[in-house]
Design a protein around this motif. Structure first.
Motif, PDB file in Angstrom:
ATOM      1  N   UNK A 182       4.701 -39.964   8.622  1.00  0.00           N
ATOM      2  CA  UNK A 182       5.712 -40.993   8.879  1.00  0.00           C
ATOM      3  C   UNK A 182       5.182 -42.375   8.539  1.00  0.00           C
ATOM      4  N   UNK A 183       3.936 -42.630   8.904  1.00  0.00           N
ATOM      5  CA  UNK A 183       3.361 -43.945   8.613  1.00  0.00           C
ATOM      6  C   UNK A 183       3.286 -44.211   7.116  1.00  0.00           C
ATOM      7  N   UNK A 184       3.019 -43.161   6.344  1.00  0.00           N
ATOM      8  CA  UNK A 184       2.887 -43.317   4.895  1.00  0.00           C
ATOM      9  C   UNK A 184       4.192 -43.045   4.161  1.00  0.00           C
ATOM     10  N   UNK A 185       5.261 -42.739   4.919  1.00  0.00           N
ATOM     11  CA  UNK A 185       6.595 -42.489   4.374  1.00  0.00           C
ATOM     12  C   UNK A 185       6.545 -41.378   3.321  1.00  0.00           C
ATOM     13  N   UNK A 186       5.952 -40.266   3.704  1.00  0.00           N
ATOM     14  CA  UNK A 186       5.897 -39.081   2.848  1.00  0.00           C
ATOM     15  C   UNK A 186       6.287 -37.880   3.689  1.00  0.00           C
ATOM     16  N   UNK A 187       6.756 -36.789   3.061  1.00  0.00           N
ATOM     17  CA  UNK A 187       7.087 -35.595   3.846  1.00  0.00           C
ATOM     18  C   UNK A 187       5.825 -34.966   4.416  1.00  0.00           C
ATOM     19  N   UNK A 188       5.859 -34.497   5.665  1.00  0.00           N
ATOM     20  CA  UNK A 188       4.669 -33.897   6.265  1.00  0.00           C
ATOM     21  C   UNK A 188       4.279 -32.570   5.631  1.00  0.00           C
ATOM     22  N   UNK A 189       5.252 -31.912   5.014  1.00  0.00           N
ATOM     23  CA  UNK A 189       4.969 -30.631   4.363  1.00  0.00           C
ATOM     24  C   UNK A 189       6.032 -30.408   3.305  1.00  0.00           C
ATOM     25  N   UNK A 190       5.616 -30.196   2.065  1.00  0.00           N
ATOM     26  CA  UNK A 190       6.574 -29.958   0.982  1.00  0.00           C
ATOM     27  C   UNK A 190       6.766 -28.465   0.771  1.00  0.00           C
ATOM     28  N   UNK A 191       8.010 -28.064   0.634  1.00  0.00           N
ATOM     29  CA  UNK A 191       8.319 -26.663   0.389  1.00  0.00           C
ATOM     30  C   UNK A 191       7.988 -26.284  -1.044  1.00  0.00           C
TER      31      UNK A 191
END
Length: 314
Positions: A182-191
């Motif tokens: 969240x802090x880096x504005x990226x998905x925590x896990x990509x499918x």
């Protein structure tokens, strides 16, 4: 609290974006990691862009690392053999140290003999070249990263983000990994895997996709979903749905469902006191034995061992 020392090795021709990923992602983990950057001689490093970078450390930093990250270089800088100064730097890494490569960094590890007999990955565009050079490595070009402890390899560019988040998740649990994401504005896990990023013909305008069906399935993981259920929701034939799903995600629908169920199970093992059988029912596995089998296949541990590992992070 002891901080894990991560040392990133920057080689000539390094990609600036990927070089900065470990510091950015691991640096957002509430002080759990100390990230240093070094070069083979302690001097400046030429990047593949129109600027160089100055690093603060020489190769001696590698001898102090808990984790070493090999940043990728442009393909033009790849050689059949590892230069002597690079080999000398790698020799400073202590036995048992965790080693991570991003993108073409896998070529450095393979050329040094560190990937022989191991499963690994690299960028899909150079996969064929990698196979020709290193036939003794079990290359899987379809995944975003491979964790073959203590060596991890990842695919191109943003897969460095995926593998660094995996390190946080593995070391400190999903809660912190999700916070970092969240802090880096990226998905925590990509499918899915790399196949979804390989160049494909542009679909015809208005062509149906499987995205809505994937979202629908994620809300119903506890139900016994079949390929027919998924195809029916997408209003496609079984054959068309399976083909389009694989084109978009890089996995078969069945394999994707297992991946999602295992991921949900891991979250419940970390965050709840539900029994293994209860968790299996909630995520769509028929029995606790089925969950044990799939979790072991995915990450090599039992549910009980996984839960014990993360109890201190709850």
């Amino acid at each position: 609290m002891r901080r894990e020392r991560v040392v990133v090795l920057a080689l000539d021709g390094v990609y600036p974006f990927e070089l900065g990923i470990p510091s950015r992602i691991l640096g957002a983990a509430d002080g759990r990691y100390e990230v240093l950057t070094c070069s083979v001689d302690g001097g400046p490093v030429r990047t593949n862009a129109d600027f160089g970078v100055t690093v603060e450390h020489g190769p001696e930093a590698l001898a102090t690392a808990d984790t070493v990250v090999i940043a990728p270089v442009a393909p033009a800088h790849l050689a059949d053999e590892v230069p002597g100064d690079v080999l000398a730097a790698l020799a400073l890494i202590r036995p048992g140290t965790r080693i991570v490569s991003i993108c073409t960094g896998a070529f450095v590890l393979a050329a040094a003999g560190l990937l022989d007999g191991r499963r690994a990955t690299t960028h899909w565009q150079v996969a064929d070249h990698f196979r020709r050079m290193f036939p003794h490595v079990d290359l899987d070009p379809d995944v975003l990263f491979v964790d073959d402890h203590p060596i991890l390899t990842s695919a191109g560019a943003a897969s460095g983000v995926d593998v660094c988040l995996h390190l946080v998740r593995k070391d400190h649990g999903s809660r912190l990994a999700n916070t970092v994401a969240r802090r880096c504005v990226v998905p925590p896990f990509r499918d899915g895997g790399q196949a979804q990023y390989i160049e494909q013909p542009v679909p015809e305008q208005g062509a149906a996709t499987t995205a809505a069906t994937r979202a629908w399935a994620l809300e119903r993981l506890g139900e016994p979903l079949t390929l027919a259920d998924l195809a029916g929701h997408a209003r496609m034939s079984l054959r068309t749905f399976a083909r389009r799903f694989h084109e978009e995600v890089g996995l078969s629908p069945g394999r994707w469902l297992i991946q999602q169920r295992v991921g949900r199970a891991r979250h419940l093992l970390e965050s709840s006191d539900l029994t293994v059988d209860q968790i299996a029912g909630r995520v769509g596995f028929a029995t606790g034995a089925s969950l044990r089998q799939h979790l072991n296949a995915a990450i090599g541990v039992t549910p009980q061992a996984y839960r014990r590992t993360f109890q201190t992070t709850r």
